[in-house]
Structure formats: C-alpha cells, structure tokens
Design an enzyme around this catalytic site. Structure first.
Site, short mmCIF file in Angstrom:
data_model
loop_
_atom_site.label_atom_id
_atom_site.label_comp_id
_atom_site.label_asym_id
_atom_site.label_seq_id
_atom_site.Cartn_x
_atom_site.Cartn_y
_atom_site.Cartn_z
N ASP A 150 94.01 1.42 -3.48
CA ASP A 150 93.57 1.50 -2.08
C ASP A 150 93.51 2.97 -1.71
OD1 ASP A 150 93.61 1.54 0.83
OD2 ASP A 150 94.29 -0.54 0.75
N ILE A 151 92.41 3.43 -1.13
CA ILE A 151 92.28 4.86 -0.79
C ILE A 151 92.99 5.22 0.51
CG2 ILE A 151 90.20 5.25 -2.16
CD1 ILE A 151 88.65 5.19 0.55
N HIS B 264 90.46 -9.97 -0.88
CA HIS B 264 91.24 -8.95 -1.57
C HIS B 264 92.73 -9.20 -1.38
CE1 HIS B 264 90.21 -7.33 2.42
NE2 HIS B 264 91.28 -6.55 2.35
N HIS C 18 96.36 -7.49 -1.58
CA HIS C 18 97.07 -6.21 -1.57
C HIS C 18 98.33 -6.33 -2.41
CE1 HIS C 18 94.98 -4.40 2.00
NE2 HIS C 18 94.81 -5.67 2.33
#
Length: 129
Positions: A29-30, A93, A95
C-alpha cells in the site's frame, strides 16, 4: 472505467509487488498504516468482496494467508491483521497490516516511506507461489 487496481494489474500504473499468480496480486500500500501494509486483490475487477464467486473468495483468502505468513517473517510485528473495507477503490482488496498496537489498524494514520524503502521491503517480502 477501470479501477486503479485494474490499471496496476495491467501494468499501466506501477506497484511494489510482493506476490502474484494467475488470479491474484499482492503489493505494498503506498499510503500504509504501518511499514509492510500489503493489499491482496483478485486480478478480475469485482467491486465488493461478497460479490466474488465463493471459490474465488476462498482462493483469495488462501493467497492472502500465504502473503501474511511471508509478511510476518519479514516485518517485525506482533501479528498481521486483516481488514476488508472496500470504500477507497471499487475493486476487492484485502488489507494485511503488520500490528504492534491497535492504532496500527487506524486507517486515518499513515506511515511515510521513501521509494527505495518500498522497493527494498517489497523485495524482502516477496512470496514465491
């Protein structure tokens, strides 16, 4: 219109990949909650996790588990937490977040990382499938 994650799958947007197979992709994750925060996605664009076919859902969980095990071996943490929120990008998605405290799951917090640190971390977590 293709989601951001579909563009990553297609190679149109760069990502720090840590695992990939024919159906799924995992990348850093950016805007991470904690160092090592990974997103696991199906390559096929589906908006909501419970819209996935049951078999694909189960395979996504198996894929995510493999990534979480590699992540926990690589990043110093007490455990790896998992969350599915789905409001940020309309593409399923999962996490995976290295946890040392409950605040690591707080999505209003983020850790700043430099590009080189992302590259090194992605290479060290890399999962061979």
């Amino acid at each position: 219109m293709a989601s951001l994650f579909t563009k990553i799958v297609r190679g149109e947007v760069p990502a720090y990949k840590v695992a990939e197979d024919s159906q799924f992709l995992a990348f850093l994750d950016i805007n991470p909650n904690a160092r090592g925060h990974v997103l696991c996605i199906p390559k096929k664009e589906v908006n909501k996790i419970f819209e996935l076919e049951e078999e694909v859902y189960q395979e996504l969980m198996r894929f995510s588990r493999k990534v979480a095990i590699a992540l926990e071996k690589t990043v110093d943490c007490k455990r790896v937490g998992m969350a599915v929120v789905g409001l940020e990008v309309p593409h399923v998605h999962v996490h995976l977040i290295p946890l040392n405290s409950m605040s690591d799951m707080d999505f209003s917090n983020s850790v700043k990382m430099e590009e080189e640190e992302f590259k090194e971390l992605a290479a060290s977590i890399h999962v061979n499938l």
